[in-house]
Design a protein around this motif. Structure first.
Motif, short mmCIF file in Angstrom:
data_model
loop_
_atom_site.label_atom_id
_atom_site.label_comp_id
_atom_site.label_asym_id
_atom_site.label_seq_id
_atom_site.Cartn_x
_atom_site.Cartn_y
_atom_site.Cartn_z
N ASP A 16 -36.60 -47.70 -28.93
CA ASP A 16 -37.69 -46.79 -28.60
C ASP A 16 -37.27 -45.59 -27.76
OD1 ASP A 16 -37.11 -48.17 -26.33
OD2 ASP A 16 -39.17 -48.65 -25.79
N ARG A 51 -49.35 -49.60 -41.70
CA ARG A 51 -48.50 -49.33 -40.55
C ARG A 51 -47.78 -48.00 -40.78
NH1 ARG A 51 -47.35 -55.11 -40.68
NH2 ARG A 51 -48.08 -56.11 -38.76
N ALA A 75 -40.97 -46.13 -33.02
CA ALA A 75 -42.35 -46.45 -32.67
C ALA A 75 -43.07 -46.87 -33.94
CB ALA A 75 -43.06 -45.26 -32.03
N CYS A 76 -44.15 -47.65 -33.75
CA CYS A 76 -44.92 -48.15 -34.88
C CYS A 76 -46.41 -48.11 -34.53
CB CYS A 76 -44.49 -49.59 -35.20
SG CYS A 76 -45.43 -50.37 -36.54
N TRP A 77 -47.22 -47.65 -35.48
CA TRP A 77 -48.67 -47.60 -35.31
C TRP A 77 -49.33 -48.48 -36.37
CZ3 TRP A 77 -45.43 -43.85 -33.90
CH2 TRP A 77 -45.67 -43.20 -32.68
N TRP A 83 -56.33 -47.00 -35.51
CA TRP A 83 -54.91 -46.70 -35.33
C TRP A 83 -54.54 -46.74 -33.85
CZ3 TRP A 83 -51.39 -46.43 -39.11
CH2 TRP A 83 -51.84 -46.21 -40.41
N ARG A 84 -53.50 -47.50 -33.56
CA ARG A 84 -52.98 -47.57 -32.20
C ARG A 84 -51.51 -47.98 -32.25
NH1 ARG A 84 -55.49 -52.34 -33.19
NH2 ARG A 84 -54.50 -54.25 -32.42
N GLN A 85 -50.77 -47.55 -31.23
CA GLN A 85 -49.34 -47.88 -31.19
C GLN A 85 -49.15 -49.30 -30.69
OE1 GLN A 85 -47.01 -45.09 -28.97
NE2 GLN A 85 -45.08 -46.14 -29.32
N GLN A 86 -48.18 -49.99 -31.27
CA GLN A 86 -47.85 -51.34 -30.86
C GLN A 86 -46.36 -51.57 -31.12
OE1 GLN A 86 -48.87 -53.76 -34.99
NE2 GLN A 86 -50.20 -53.99 -33.25
N GLU A 166 -53.61 -40.74 -31.39
CA GLU A 166 -52.50 -41.64 -31.72
C GLU A 166 -51.68 -41.09 -32.89
OE1 GLU A 166 -51.37 -44.26 -30.30
OE2 GLU A 166 -52.93 -45.18 -29.11
N ALA A 170 -47.80 -39.79 -33.20
CA ALA A 170 -46.85 -40.26 -34.21
C ALA A 170 -46.19 -39.09 -34.94
CB ALA A 170 -47.57 -41.17 -35.21
N ARG A 173 -43.66 -37.43 -32.65
CA ARG A 173 -42.41 -38.17 -32.52
C ARG A 173 -41.56 -38.04 -33.79
NH1 ARG A 173 -42.10 -43.46 -28.97
NH2 ARG A 173 -39.95 -42.74 -29.23
#
Length: 350
Positions: A16, A51, A75-77, A83-86, A166, A170, A173
């Motif tokens: 990350d 995703r 990073a992954c959403w 939609w949210r980053q996790q 979010e 993404a 990034r």
């Protein structure tokens, strides 16, 4: 991924960091003769459970050995419940992450440099192709916003704002990855500085007399530059949507205040006028409401006044009034009259 898969080892890892210079360490750790790193952007899964993965695909090839393609997930959403980053789940790290790369043909196994460049170009082109799915996601947000403005769907503003932010993060990034790749020539300078100088993005053609794979490498850089440009456009449109939604939020608050004021005025008129009449002329002659004649003489004027005030309020209420709103108003008036009837029946007689 196409023919020649048995020559390619696919792996994934979670990294990350941002602009952390890990490419040099990854090249040294691989022990490969050739190393390239391309921006990686991909949507996975069906709608509702999609995703969005952003990272970097690292290609390491040793002459006479297998090629290694490792996706460093930055990073992954996840779309589940918005939609949210996790953190990427364990099942994300598999060969499907790089399935269906646009390879024109199997990489040249006899030339490690050509093979690495071919794989890197396929990754860069695939990432650029994913922008159309990001654009489709933006269209979904715009459609939801239009439905929210027209009051056609049961949606709320704040969760929609959060999801747009979010996805904007993404896209930002992903732009970082594309810009790094263009600036560093996919890190070709780690093993070939002449090729790095000869395939800069400002050059339209590779230098004459060079190997054939230089043209492919330059095409990879152009894909990365186009990815950066298209993502910049999407980010600008998402930010413009956020600005529009903030203006809409202010208007929505003002409309809610106007709606409250109108409803309060309607309630005051609907209840105040009958109360004024009863206070002037007295209600003793109607109480207790133990007969039909007394009940309708006392309650029908009250019910009609409250119903008229409610209809006027709904007619001038900001926003669109539907049949269900009028039905609800009638039900509330009947409930109010029922309460008055019950209370009047229990009241002591004069």
């Amino acid at each position: 991924m196409g023919s020649g898969d048995e020559w390619i080892t696919v792996g994934s890892e979670y990294a990350d960091g941002l602009n952390d210079g890990s490419e040099r360490a990854a090249f040294a750790r691989s022990g490969a003769d050739v190393f390239l790193a391309a921006p990686f952007v991909r949507f996975l899964g069906e709608r509702g459970q999609r995703r969005l993965v952003v990272g970097q695909a690292r290609v390491a090839v040793t002459a006479g050995a297998k090629a290694e393609l490792t996706v460093a997930v930055r990073a992954c959403w996840h779309e589940d419940r918005g939609w949210r980053q996790q953190e990427p789940p364990a099942e994300l790290f598999g060969p499907d992450l790089v399935a269906d790369l646009p390879l024109a043909g199997p990489p040249d196994r006899t030339d490690a440099r050509a093979a690495a460049v071919t794989l890197a170009k396929a990754v860069a082109e695939s990432s650029r192709n994913e922008v159309r799915r990001l654009r489709g996601l933006r269209y979904e947000f715009e459609q939801r916003l239009a439905g929210l403005l027209a009051n056609r769907r049961r949606d709320t503003l704040r969760p929609l704002l959060a999801q747009i932010v979010e996805i904007s993060v993404a896209a930002g990034r992903a732009r970082d990855q594309a810009q790094e790749a263009v600036r560093d020539g996919l890190w070709i300078w780690l093993w070939d500085e002449d090729a790095y100088r000869g395939t800069r993005p400002d050059r339209e053609t590779p230098p004459a007399g060079g190997p054939a794979w230089l043209g492919t490498h330059q095409a990879s850089i152009r894909h990365c530059a186009a990815l950066d440009e298209q993502l910049a456009e999407e980010v600008a449109r998402l930010h413009s949507m956020l600005s529009s939604m903030s203006t809409f939020a202010v208007a929505q608050d003002s409309e809610a205040q106007d709606r409250f004021n109108l409803l309060a005025a309607a309630a005051a008129a609907g209840l105040g006028v009958p109360a004024l009449i009863l206070s002037l002329y007295g209600a003793d002659s109607f109480l207790p409401l133990d007969t039909f004649d007394r009940a309708w003489r006392a309650l029908v004027p009250i019910g009609l006044t409250v119903l008229a005030a409610a209809v006027v309020a709904l007619r001038w209420l900001p926003g669109m009034s539907r049949a269900r709103h009028y039905t609800t108003a009638v039900v509330l008036v009947l409930a109010l009259v029922s309460v008055l009837l019950f209370a009047g029946a229990l009241a002591p007689g004069g």
